[in-house]
Design a protein around this motif. Structure first.
Motif, PDB file in Angstrom:
ATOM      1  N   LEU A  27     109.622 -14.623 -56.520  1.00  0.00           N
ATOM      2  CA  LEU A  27     108.034 -14.879 -56.501  1.00  0.00           C
ATOM      3  C   LEU A  27     107.645 -15.872 -57.789  1.00  0.00           C
ATOM      4  O   LEU A  27     106.574 -16.179 -57.792  1.00  0.00           O
ATOM      5  CB  LEU A  27     107.307 -13.517 -56.907  1.00  0.00           C
ATOM      6  N   GLY A  28     108.663 -16.187 -58.689  1.00  0.00           N
ATOM      7  CA  GLY A  28     108.199 -17.320 -59.559  1.00  0.00           C
ATOM      8  C   GLY A  28     108.809 -17.193 -61.048  1.00  0.00           C
ATOM      9  O   GLY A  28     108.749 -18.099 -61.577  1.00  0.00           O
ATOM     10  N   ALA A  29     109.392 -16.200 -61.156  1.00  0.00           N
ATOM     11  CA  ALA A  29     110.129 -16.167 -62.751  1.00  0.00           C
ATOM     12  C   ALA A  29     111.621 -16.922 -62.662  1.00  0.00           C
ATOM     13  O   ALA A  29     112.042 -17.004 -61.104  1.00  0.00           O
ATOM     14  CB  ALA A  29     110.457 -14.706 -63.077  1.00  0.00           C
ATOM     15  N   SER A  30     112.111 -17.285 -63.517  1.00  0.00           N
ATOM     16  CA  SER A  30     113.520 -17.866 -63.602  1.00  0.00           C
ATOM     17  C   SER A  30     114.484 -16.734 -63.871  1.00  0.00           C
ATOM     18  O   SER A  30     113.887 -15.814 -64.596  1.00  0.00           O
ATOM     19  CB  SER A  30     113.628 -18.924 -64.300  1.00  0.00           C
ATOM     20  N   PRO A  31     115.681 -17.015 -63.487  1.00  0.00           N
ATOM     21  CA  PRO A  31     116.626 -15.980 -63.963  1.00  0.00           C
ATOM     22  C   PRO A  31     116.797 -15.803 -65.518  1.00  0.00           C
ATOM     23  O   PRO A  31     116.840 -14.656 -65.817  1.00  0.00           O
ATOM     24  CB  PRO A  31     117.825 -16.562 -63.365  1.00  0.00           C
ATOM     25  N   PHE A  32     116.636 -17.062 -65.932  1.00  0.00           N
ATOM     26  CA  PHE A  32     116.620 -17.047 -67.505  1.00  0.00           C
ATOM     27  C   PHE A  32     115.387 -16.474 -68.258  1.00  0.00           C
ATOM     28  O   PHE A  32     115.711 -15.569 -69.304  1.00  0.00           O
ATOM     29  CB  PHE A  32     116.514 -18.424 -68.002  1.00  0.00           C
ATOM     30  N   GLU A  33     114.338 -16.261 -67.568  1.00  0.00           N
ATOM     31  CA  GLU A  33     113.159 -15.705 -68.108  1.00  0.00           C
ATOM     32  C   GLU A  33     113.302 -14.046 -67.807  1.00  0.00           C
ATOM     33  O   GLU A  33     113.044 -13.146 -68.728  1.00  0.00           O
ATOM     34  CB  GLU A  33     111.774 -15.849 -67.292  1.00  0.00           C
ATOM     35  N   VAL A  34     113.921 -13.657 -66.749  1.00  0.00           N
ATOM     36  CA  VAL A  34     114.551 -12.164 -66.484  1.00  0.00           C
ATOM     37  C   VAL A  34     115.178 -11.729 -67.509  1.00  0.00           C
ATOM     38  O   VAL A  34     115.073 -10.615 -68.208  1.00  0.00           O
ATOM     39  CB  VAL A  34     114.806 -12.065 -65.084  1.00  0.00           C
ATOM     40  N   ASP A  35     116.248 -12.593 -67.724  1.00  0.00           N
ATOM     41  CA  ASP A  35     117.248 -12.315 -68.740  1.00  0.00           C
ATOM     42  C   ASP A  35     116.655 -12.199 -70.120  1.00  0.00           C
ATOM     43  O   ASP A  35     116.967 -10.999 -70.728  1.00  0.00           O
ATOM     44  CB  ASP A  35     118.513 -13.195 -68.842  1.00  0.00           C
ATOM     45  N   ALA A  36     115.789 -13.045 -70.429  1.00  0.00           N
ATOM     46  CA  ALA A  36     115.238 -12.849 -71.811  1.00  0.00           C
ATOM     47  C   ALA A  36     114.427 -11.906 -72.069  1.00  0.00           C
ATOM     48  O   ALA A  36     114.288 -11.085 -73.146  1.00  0.00           O
ATOM     49  CB  ALA A  36     114.500 -14.309 -71.979  1.00  0.00           C
ATOM     50  N   ALA A  37     113.629 -11.339 -70.943  1.00  0.00           N
ATOM     51  CA  ALA A  37     112.741 -10.205 -70.844  1.00  0.00           C
ATOM     52  C   ALA A  37     113.572  -8.787 -71.086  1.00  0.00           C
ATOM     53  O   ALA A  37     113.037  -8.185 -71.994  1.00  0.00           O
ATOM     54  CB  ALA A  37     111.820 -10.078 -69.584  1.00  0.00           C
ATOM     55  N   MET A  38     114.719  -8.956 -70.231  1.00  0.00           N
ATOM     56  CA  MET A  38     115.441  -7.445 -70.517  1.00  0.00           C
ATOM     57  C   MET A  38     116.185  -7.432 -71.735  1.00  0.00           C
ATOM     58  O   MET A  38     116.403  -6.420 -72.198  1.00  0.00           O
ATOM     59  CB  MET A  38     116.304  -7.332 -69.286  1.00  0.00           C
ATOM     60  N   ALA A  62     111.286 -22.340 -48.247  1.00  0.00           N
ATOM     61  CA  ALA A  62     111.725 -22.159 -47.136  1.00  0.00           C
ATOM     62  C   ALA A  62     110.992 -20.896 -46.744  1.00  0.00           C
ATOM     63  O   ALA A  62     110.546 -20.340 -45.565  1.00  0.00           O
ATOM     64  CB  ALA A  62     113.100 -21.674 -46.875  1.00  0.00           C
ATOM     65  N   LYS A  63     110.541 -19.788 -47.654  1.00  0.00           N
ATOM     66  CA  LYS A  63     109.812 -18.650 -47.328  1.00  0.00           C
ATOM     67  C   LYS A  63     108.375 -18.870 -47.477  1.00  0.00           C
ATOM     68  O   LYS A  63     107.376 -17.679 -47.332  1.00  0.00           O
ATOM     69  CB  LYS A  63     110.278 -17.340 -48.171  1.00  0.00           C
ATOM     70  N   GLY A  64     107.817 -19.806 -47.798  1.00  0.00           N
ATOM     71  CA  GLY A  64     106.300 -20.159 -47.927  1.00  0.00           C
ATOM     72  C   GLY A  64     105.619 -19.574 -49.213  1.00  0.00           C
ATOM     73  O   GLY A  64     104.656 -18.948 -49.071  1.00  0.00           O
ATOM     74  N   PRO A 113     126.037  -5.318 -41.981  1.00  0.00           N
ATOM     75  CA  PRO A 113     125.732  -4.653 -40.521  1.00  0.00           C
ATOM     76  C   PRO A 113     124.486  -3.250 -40.746  1.00  0.00           C
ATOM     77  O   PRO A 113     124.094  -3.115 -39.592  1.00  0.00           O
ATOM     78  CB  PRO A 113     127.115  -4.103 -40.242  1.00  0.00           C
ATOM     79  N   THR A 114     124.698  -2.738 -42.001  1.00  0.00           N
ATOM     80  CA  THR A 114     123.699  -1.774 -41.864  1.00  0.00           C
ATOM     81  C   THR A 114     122.274  -2.037 -42.384  1.00  0.00           C
ATOM     82  O   THR A 114     121.398  -1.073 -42.517  1.00  0.00           O
ATOM     83  CB  THR A 114     124.194  -0.568 -42.981  1.00  0.00           C
ATOM     84  N   ARG A 115     122.038  -3.248 -42.831  1.00  0.00           N
ATOM     85  CA  ARG A 115     120.583  -3.886 -43.391  1.00  0.00           C
ATOM     86  C   ARG A 115     119.594  -3.767 -42.020  1.00  0.00           C
ATOM     87  O   ARG A 115     119.949  -4.219 -40.962  1.00  0.00           O
ATOM     88  CB  ARG A 115     120.819  -4.905 -43.669  1.00  0.00           C
ATOM     89  N   ALA A 116     118.548  -3.051 -42.514  1.00  0.00           N
ATOM     90  CA  ALA A 116     117.468  -2.979 -41.290  1.00  0.00           C
ATOM     91  C   ALA A 116     117.098  -4.135 -40.846  1.00  0.00           C
ATOM     92  O   ALA A 116     116.864  -5.133 -41.630  1.00  0.00           O
ATOM     93  CB  ALA A 116     116.389  -2.007 -41.728  1.00  0.00           C
ATOM     94  N   GLU A 117     116.883  -4.585 -39.479  1.00  0.00           N
ATOM     95  CA  GLU A 117     116.262  -5.745 -39.030  1.00  0.00           C
ATOM     96  C   GLU A 117     114.895  -6.028 -39.755  1.00  0.00           C
ATOM     97  O   GLU A 117     113.907  -5.059 -39.614  1.00  0.00           O
ATOM     98  CB  GLU A 117     115.990  -5.382 -37.473  1.00  0.00           C
ATOM     99  N   GLY A 118     114.862  -6.952 -40.242  1.00  0.00           N
ATOM    100  CA  GLY A 118     113.350  -7.654 -40.933  1.00  0.00           C
ATOM    101  C   GLY A 118     113.326  -7.136 -42.272  1.00  0.00           C
ATOM    102  O   GLY A 118     112.312  -7.317 -42.906  1.00  0.00           O
ATOM    103  N   ALA A 119     114.322  -6.469 -42.766  1.00  0.00           N
ATOM    104  CA  ALA A 119     114.280  -6.047 -44.248  1.00  0.00           C
ATOM    105  C   ALA A 119     114.392  -7.323 -45.123  1.00  0.00           C
ATOM    106  O   ALA A 119     114.921  -8.195 -44.929  1.00  0.00           O
ATOM    107  CB  ALA A 119     115.514  -5.308 -44.584  1.00  0.00           C
ATOM    108  N   HIS A 120     113.372  -7.170 -46.102  1.00  0.00           N
ATOM    109  CA  HIS A 120     113.339  -8.092 -47.346  1.00  0.00           C
ATOM    110  C   HIS A 120     114.749  -8.105 -47.961  1.00  0.00           C
ATOM    111  O   HIS A 120     115.487  -7.439 -48.369  1.00  0.00           O
ATOM    112  CB  HIS A 120     112.454  -7.584 -48.211  1.00  0.00           C
TER     113      HIS A 120
END
Length: 700
Positions: A498-509, A594-596, A539-546
């Motif tokens: 949704l917008g954060a970078s992996p590096f921002e997430v790591d720094a936050a945690m 790709a996901k808009g 194979p067990t992932r629900a169809e349309g799952a995020h």
């Protein structure tokens, strides 16, 4: 005094022996305090008594205050009052120490005028681990006896010291061997013969003789501990600094104010919760009926990094280990890997040459399953593939003697499927070590559908022998730790998408207290490991799952983390320290496009709230499914297995401290992103309706 009193008195030849008897560790709870004060008042007024000796029955002199009383309104008499009485007693008071003299027990000893100790005694002030400080005079008396440097070492490390070191540093007046009461009587008589009277610690100045060095030690420790996550560290330093600057009574008041402030803090509540959670985890239903089997010989199947670590953990505990590999070259490499672990320990000075030789002398290798016939326990640590592990289980079942335990170290796979490959499903258990197995303190004891109580009891007894913290887990993909980790990473992935970078997430945690962020951990472990799991579960992932495919894209590009020099971060020339990689940001941008998705920014506090909410919600699912027995078990797994900051107490305790209504609001607000991850579990509403917290479920 009557039988069963926690404090008794005996007078012999003018010396009074005040004995504390409050099993198992003679904690200084309310009944002990009442008994002590009553005894001491009576003895001060008794003309026949010339000296008072304090000692304890059982395995130790008091090993601390009663932790369960912390945070509650203190009941008179409280420890500072008793210790003040002892210190100002007009008759010499001698403390006879043995066992583990910790916390309030050492503060009691320091309030006495003289201290004698058995040579095996350990002394310490471990309150730092509970988010508090020594609150009964420890921060004021220890510096008087030891000086600032040694006192701060004792309080900030929390580690106990031996009698020899305690003697050098001025805490102990003498080391006595043999019968402690007899030694105490002889010492008391020597004081009488010499005309030596009381020696109040408040009047001792040996630790203050060099004022400049004292302040230098305080300043150095304050600089070294700047930025430490625990608030009590700074307050301990403040109190030690105050000791030579304030009159004793003012210093005691300063210490008490700091203690009261800390004991009411969320950090201290979290740290005390973690302390009790570890002990509570050992209470599992199977131990009521199961009896642990004796383990002397252990077979380890697979000598990779995990298998070698498991072997070392057992060798360190004094067990014999036989390592099985598929071919001679692999076996040679596995045995060399074990030797390298011990070589590094010897080079660091943490293992003597004699101990290294003894441990390596207890390990042998084989290529044949029939050579494992005399093993009491076999642990498979082969590749994480169900078919391969099932084959190993079948072969072990055919050769192991009756009553031997067959264990799997699988991180995710179905233990019941593996047990079905044997004729002894009651003897099958999961022993999920965390990597590196000889270092990490957590052991998930996984209980299958048909696992017997004896096998569970054996798993917990083994964990204790290995020095591990054991937590019972039911069968599910990932058990407790990796199920929680998956929810944590999924929340992080959604935040990145949704917008954060992996590096921002790591720094936050990291800012929250984790040593590493989730993407740093992925790079260290290898991205291909979690990729293999995602492919297995596809194979067990629900169809349309995020589904966030970024990790798959990185793996498809050959970016597997540190071992390939590129993952979420880039690692130039084999460096272990990752650098943010612009190419990863480009890949993320392409995924969003790709996901808009129009990216938005996330403050560190919001990143943390998202990750913590996902973990707490997953924890409720584990409780509801019976995978975890209690919320505190989940916290223990996350602290010991996945680096959740101890001073935050674990994800379930963190939710309690923040407030369950806020957790409910966070989950409800986030549920539009992915109902499966974020939709509030019904348990949450029930808890809120009843005015309960997760901690209430720990009492059940």
């Amino acid at each position: 005094m009557t039988m069963g009193d926690p404090v008794t008195v005996k007078i012999l030849d003018g010396t009074a022996f005040v004995t504390i008897d409050n099993p198992p560790v003679n904690a200084l709870g309310h009944a002990v305090r009442v008994g002590l004060l009553a005894a001491l008042d009576r003895l001060e007024a008794a003309p026949v008594v010339q000296e008072i000796v304090l000692l304890a029955e059982g395995r130790t002199f008091p090993a601390g205050a009663e932790i369960k009383e912390f945070g509650k309104k203190p009941e008179d008499p409280w420890l500072p009052e008793i210790f003040d009485w002892i210190e100002q007693c007009p008759k010499p008071v001698i403390a006879l120490l043995h066992g583990t003299v910790l916390g309030g027990g050492l503060e009691l000893a320091m309030a006495a005028h003289y201290r004698l100790a058995d040579p095996e005694t350990k002394l310490g002030l471990p309150e730092v681990a509970l988010g508090i400080l020594p609150g009964a005079g420890g921060t004021q008396r220890a510096p008087r006896l030891m000086g600032a440097d040694a006192a701060l070492d004792l309080m900030l490390s929390g580690a106990p010291i031996g009698v020899a070191e305690a003697s050098r540093k001025g805490i102990i007046d003498g080391v006595v061997r043999g019968n402690l009461p007899s030694a105490g009587a002889a010492f008391a008589k020597s004081l009488r013969d010499r005309g030596a009277g009381p020696r109040p610690t408040r009047d001792v100045t040996q630790g203050f003789t060099d004022a400049a060095a004292y302040q230098t030690a305080v300043n150095a420790r304050r600089a070294a501990m700047a930025g430490a996550p625990q608030d009590n560290i700074a307050r301990i330093i403040d109190c030690v600094e105050a000791a030579p600057l304030l009159p004793f009574e003012a210093g005691m008041a300063f210490e008490r104010d700091a203690f009261d402030e800390l004991v009411a803090s969320d950090q201290s509540k979290a740290l005390r919760h973690a302390f009790f959670a570890e002990r509570r985890a050992a209470k599992v239903p199977e131990l009521a009926t199961g009896r642990a089997r004796a383990i002397h010989r252990v077979a380890v199947i697979g000598g990779g990094l995990m298998g070698a670590g498991i072997a070392v953990a057992h060798l360190d505990a004094g067990l014999e280990v036989k390592l099985l590999e598929r071919d001679a070259a692999s076996l040679q490499s596995a045995l060399a890997r074990i030797a390298q672990i011990y070589d590094r320990a010897a080079a660091r000075g943490t293992l003597s040459r004699e101990d290294r030789a003894a441990r390596l002398g207890r390990v042998s290798g084989t290529l044949h399953y029939t050579d494992l016939a005399d093993a009491d326990l076999a642990i498979e640590a082969v590749v994480e593939d169900l078919a391969v592990k099932a084959q190993v289980f079948g072969r072990l079942d055919a050769v192991l003697m009756p009553g031997a335990i067959i264990a799997s170290n699988t991180s995710y796979l179905d233990l019941d499927v593996l047990a079905a490959e044997t004729q002894r499903p009651g003897d099958v258990i999961g022993l999920h070590f965390f990597s590196p197995a000889h270092v990490m303190t957590l052991l998930e004891v996984v209980v299958g559908r048909e696992t017997g109580a004896d096998a569970v009891a054996t798993g917990f007894a083994l964990a204790k022998r290995l020095g591990k913290t054991a937590v019972r887990a039911g069968v599910t993909d990932g058990f407790i730790g990796n199920r929680m980790l998956a929810a944590y990473r999924l929340a992080a992935d959604y935040t990145v998408e949704l917008g954060a970078s992996p590096f921002e997430v790591d720094a936050a945690m990291r800012g929250y207290g984790f040593a590493m962020g989730p993407y740093q951990v992925l790079d260290m472990a290898g991205l291909d490991i979690s990729w293999a799991r995602r492919k297995r579960l596809a194979p067990t992932r629900a169809e349309g799952a995020h589904y966030v495919a970024l990790g798959d894209r990185l793996c498809a590009a050959g970016r597997f983390g540190r071992k390939t020099g590129r993952g979420y971060y880039q690692y130039p020339e084999g460096s272990k320290t990752g650098q943010p990689d612009p190419e990863v940001l480009q890949m993320i941008a392409a995924e969003r496009e790709a996901k808009g998705i129009s990216p938005r920014s996330f403050a560190p506090a919001i990143i943390r709230r998202r990750c913590l909410a996902a973990m707490a919600n997953e924890g409720m699912k584990l409780l509801d499914e019976g995978i975890a027995l209690r919320p505190s078990d989940i916290d223990t797994v996350m602290i010991h297995g996945h680096g959740f900051p101890r001073h935050a107490g674990g994800p379930m305790m963190a939710a309690d401290l923040t407030g369950l209504p806020r957790l409910h609001k966070d989950l409800r607000d986030l549920s539009s992103e992915d109902d499966a991850l974020w939709s509030p579990h019904p348990m949450l509403g029930e808890l809120i309706k009843n005015g309960w917290k997760f901690d209430r479920l720990n009492e059940a």
